[in-house]
Design a protein around this motif. Structure first.
Motif, PDB file in Angstrom:
ATOM      1  N   HIS A  33       0.844  -1.191   0.000  1.00 55.11           N
ATOM      2  CA  HIS A  33       0.000   0.000   0.000  1.00 55.11           C
ATOM      3  C   HIS A  33       0.879   1.241   0.000  1.00 55.11           C
ATOM      4  CE1 HIS A  33      -2.788   3.090   1.414  1.00 55.11           C
ATOM      5  NE2 HIS A  33      -3.761   2.290   1.022  1.00 55.11           N
ATOM      6  N   LEU A  34       0.433   2.264  -0.708  1.00 54.29           N
ATOM      7  CA  LEU A  34       1.218   3.495  -0.782  1.00 54.29           C
ATOM      8  C   LEU A  34       1.487   4.050   0.613  1.00 54.29           C
ATOM      9  CD1 LEU A  34      -0.805   6.187  -0.254  1.00 54.29           C
ATOM     10  CD2 LEU A  34      -1.650   5.472  -2.489  1.00 54.29           C
ATOM     11  N   GLY A  35       2.682   4.558   0.803  1.00 55.97           N
ATOM     12  CA  GLY A  35       3.077   5.160   2.072  1.00 55.97           C
ATOM     13  C   GLY A  35       3.648   4.207   3.101  1.00 55.97           C
ATOM     14  N   THR A  36       3.408   2.902   2.960  1.00 56.05           N
ATOM     15  CA  THR A  36       3.852   1.976   4.005  1.00 56.05           C
ATOM     16  C   THR A  36       5.372   1.832   4.037  1.00 56.05           C
ATOM     17  OG1 THR A  36       3.492   0.090   2.511  1.00 56.05           O
ATOM     18  CG2 THR A  36       1.695   0.670   4.002  1.00 56.05           C
ATOM     19  N   THR A  37       6.013   1.883   2.874  1.00 51.84           N
ATOM     20  CA  THR A  37       7.477   1.801   2.851  1.00 51.84           C
ATOM     21  C   THR A  37       8.084   2.990   3.588  1.00 51.84           C
ATOM     22  OG1 THR A  37       7.420   0.621   0.743  1.00 51.84           O
ATOM     23  CG2 THR A  37       9.507   1.673   1.368  1.00 51.84           C
ATOM     24  N   ALA A  38       7.527   4.177   3.370  1.00 52.13           N
ATOM     25  CA  ALA A  38       8.037   5.376   4.048  1.00 52.13           C
ATOM     26  C   ALA A  38       7.831   5.277   5.553  1.00 52.13           C
ATOM     27  CB  ALA A  38       7.334   6.617   3.502  1.00 52.13           C
ATOM     28  N   VAL A  39       6.681   4.795   5.983  1.00 54.87           N
ATOM     29  CA  VAL A  39       6.411   4.664   7.425  1.00 54.87           C
ATOM     30  C   VAL A  39       7.403   3.699   8.060  1.00 54.87           C
ATOM     31  CG1 VAL A  39       4.745   3.846   9.139  1.00 54.87           C
ATOM     32  CG2 VAL A  39       3.973   5.293   7.253  1.00 54.87           C
ATOM     33  N   GLU A  40       7.685   2.594   7.389  1.00 59.58           N
ATOM     34  CA  GLU A  40       8.613   1.613   7.943  1.00 59.58           C
ATOM     35  C   GLU A  40      10.053   2.131   7.941  1.00 59.58           C
ATOM     36  OE1 GLU A  40       8.005  -1.990   5.773  1.00 59.58           O
ATOM     37  OE2 GLU A  40       6.137  -2.463   6.826  1.00 59.58           O
ATOM     38  N   SER A  96      -3.943  10.870  -0.637  1.00 52.94           N
ATOM     39  CA  SER A  96      -2.514  10.557  -0.696  1.00 52.94           C
ATOM     40  C   SER A  96      -2.005  10.058   0.655  1.00 52.94           C
ATOM     41  CB  SER A  96      -1.727  11.804  -1.111  1.00 52.94           C
ATOM     42  OG  SER A  96      -1.957  12.868  -0.196  1.00 52.94           O
ATOM     43  N   TRP A  97      -2.887  10.099   1.642  1.00 49.66           N
ATOM     44  CA  TRP A  97      -2.560   9.681   3.002  1.00 49.66           C
ATOM     45  C   TRP A  97      -3.872   9.368   3.693  1.00 49.66           C
ATOM     46  CZ3 TRP A  97       2.078   8.597   5.018  1.00 49.66           C
ATOM     47  CH2 TRP A  97       2.194   8.442   6.405  1.00 49.66           C
ATOM     48  N   GLY A  98      -3.857   8.461   4.701  1.00 46.11           N
ATOM     49  CA  GLY A  98      -5.096   8.080   5.367  1.00 46.11           C
ATOM     50  C   GLY A  98      -4.912   7.737   6.826  1.00 46.11           C
ATOM     51  N   GLY A  99      -5.985   7.287   7.437  1.00 48.51           N
ATOM     52  CA  GLY A  99      -6.026   7.092   8.880  1.00 48.51           C
ATOM     53  C   GLY A  99      -5.109   6.012   9.406  1.00 48.51           C
ATOM     54  N   ILE A 100      -5.070   4.865   8.749  1.00 49.14           N
ATOM     55  CA  ILE A 100      -4.191   3.781   9.207  1.00 49.14           C
ATOM     56  C   ILE A 100      -2.732   4.197   9.082  1.00 49.14           C
ATOM     57  CG2 ILE A 100      -3.502   1.383   8.867  1.00 49.14           C
ATOM     58  CD1 ILE A 100      -6.256   1.711  10.097  1.00 49.14           C
ATOM     59  N   VAL A 105      -5.712  14.561   1.368  1.00 48.74           N
ATOM     60  CA  VAL A 105      -5.596  13.469   2.340  1.00 48.74           C
ATOM     61  C   VAL A 105      -6.998  13.117   2.845  1.00 48.74           C
ATOM     62  CG1 VAL A 105      -3.292  14.184   3.071  1.00 48.74           C
ATOM     63  CG2 VAL A 105      -5.279  14.998   4.331  1.00 48.74           C
ATOM     64  N   ARG A 106      -7.150  11.909   3.346  1.00 46.08           N
ATOM     65  CA  ARG A 106      -8.450  11.492   3.865  1.00 46.08           C
ATOM     66  C   ARG A 106      -8.313  11.008   5.309  1.00 46.08           C
ATOM     67  NH1 ARG A 106     -11.360   6.603   1.494  1.00 46.08           N
ATOM     68  NH2 ARG A 106     -10.375   4.845   2.545  1.00 46.08           N
ATOM     69  N   ASP A 107      -9.464  10.675   5.905  1.00 44.88           N
ATOM     70  CA  ASP A 107      -9.487  10.213   7.301  1.00 44.88           C
ATOM     71  C   ASP A 107      -8.876  11.233   8.244  1.00 44.88           C
ATOM     72  OD1 ASP A 107     -10.584   7.677   6.540  1.00 44.88           O
ATOM     73  OD2 ASP A 107      -8.574   6.966   6.040  1.00 44.88           O
ATOM     74  N   ILE A 108      -9.104  12.511   7.996  1.00 44.57           N
ATOM     75  CA  ILE A 108      -8.439  13.522   8.821  1.00 44.57           C
ATOM     76  C   ILE A 108      -8.924  13.477  10.264  1.00 44.57           C
ATOM     77  CG2 ILE A 108     -10.051  15.447   8.424  1.00 44.57           C
ATOM     78  CD1 ILE A 108      -6.167  15.546   8.478  1.00 44.57           C
TER      79      ILE A 108
END
Length: 235
Positions: free
Chosen positions: A78-85, A105-109, A128-131
Motif C-alpha cells: 500500500h502506498l506510504g507503508t514503505t516510508a512509514v517503515e 494521498s494519506w489516510g487514517g491507518i 488526504v483522507r481520514d483527517i
C-alpha cells in the motif's frame, strides 16, 4: 556518529524557530523553499525534521509502466507503508500527489502507523483522507486538500525516497523541513547551516524588539530602519 549528532543538532535548532523567521532567512540568502497553501489539518504543534519522500502518480499510468517492467515477486504494498517503515523520530514524510485526481494521498491507518513510530508528521501536496482519525491521534498533517475518496485504482506509489515537488520547490530525500500554521518550508541539506544561522539572528533581533515594546518603547521607534533593512545581506 559525529555526523548523525550534528544532523540531530540541526533539527533541534530548527524546532526552536518558526516558519516566518526561516522564510525571512531564505529571503535574505536568496534561496527558495517556502510553500504556502498547505494548512495544518490535524495536530497543533510545529514540526521539523528530515524529509522522507513519497511520489504518487496516476494508477493507470503506473500500471502501464509495471506491465512493461520485469516481473517482481511479493505482494503489492500500500502506498506510504514503505516510508512509514523507513522513517522514525526526527523524520517528516513528504508526499507528492499532483495528478489532479481527487484521491487520498494519506489516510487514517497510515497516520496511526506513523504516530506509533514517532514520526514527526506528514506534508502532502495533494488531498488526504481520514483527517478525523489523524486528529484523534494528534498526529500533525499538512495538506493541500481534504477528501473521502480512496487512492485505490486512482493513484499509486511510484517511489519512496525519490525527488518530489511540493508547490514550486524541489525536495530531495534528507532535506530539512519545518512546518507550522504560517507555511511549510524545505531547506536543502547542504544549506542548513547558513539558513539556521541567519534565521537564529533574525529571531534574536525580533525577540529584542518585542522586549523593547514590553518596556514601553514606541512601536514606530522599535520598527524603524533596523527592521526595514534586517533582511539585507551585508556579507
Amino acid at each position: 556518529m559525529q555526523q548523525q549528532a550534528q544532523q540531530d543538532d540541526y533539527t533541534r535548532r530548527l524546532k526552536r524557530l518558526d516558519c516566518c523567521a526561516v522564510s525571512d532567512a531564505l529571503d535574505k540568502l536568496g534561496l527558495p523553499g517556502t510553500v504556502t497553501g498547505l494548512p495544518q489539518r490535524s495536530g497543533s504543534q510545529r514540526i521539523a525534521g528530515r524529509a522522507v519522500t513519497v511520489k504518487l502518480v496516476e494508477a493507470k499510468a503506473h500500471a502501464v509502466a509495471l506491465a512493461a517492467a520485469p516481473a517482481t515477486n511479493g505482494a503489492p504494498r500500500h502506498l506510504g507503508t514503505t516510508a512509514v517503515e523507513f522513517a522514525g523520530p526526527g523524520d517528516v514524510i513528504v508526499v507528492e500527489q499532483r495528478t489532479g485526481l481527487d484521491a487520498g494521498s494519506w489516510g487514517g491507518i497510515l497516520s496511526l502507523g506513523a504516530s506509533l513510530r514517532g514520526i514527526e508528521g506528514v506534508i502532502a501536496d495533494g488531498p488526504v483522507r481520514d483527517i478525523d482519525e489523524a486528529r484523534q491521534y494528534e498526529f500533525p498533517v499538512f495538506a493541500r486538500a481534504l477528501t473521502a475518496f480512496t487512492a485505490r485504482n486512482r493513484v499509486a506509489e511510484a517511489g519512496t525516497n525519490v525527488p518530489v515537488n511540493v508547490g514550486s520547490v524541489s525536495v530531495q530525500p534528507g532535506d530539512y523541513v519545518i512546518a507550522d500554521n504560517s507555511a511549510v518550508i524545505f531547506i536543502a541539506a547542504q544549506e542548513i547551516e547558513r539558513v539556521l544561522a541567519a534565521a537564529e539572528q533574525i529571531a534574536g533581533k525580533e525577540a529584542a524588539m518585542a522586549k523593547k515594546l514590553l518596556n514601553g518603547v514606541p512601536i514606530a521607534q522599535v520598527m524603524g530602519a533596523d527592521y526595514e533593512y534586517m533582511l539585507e545581506n551585508h556579507g
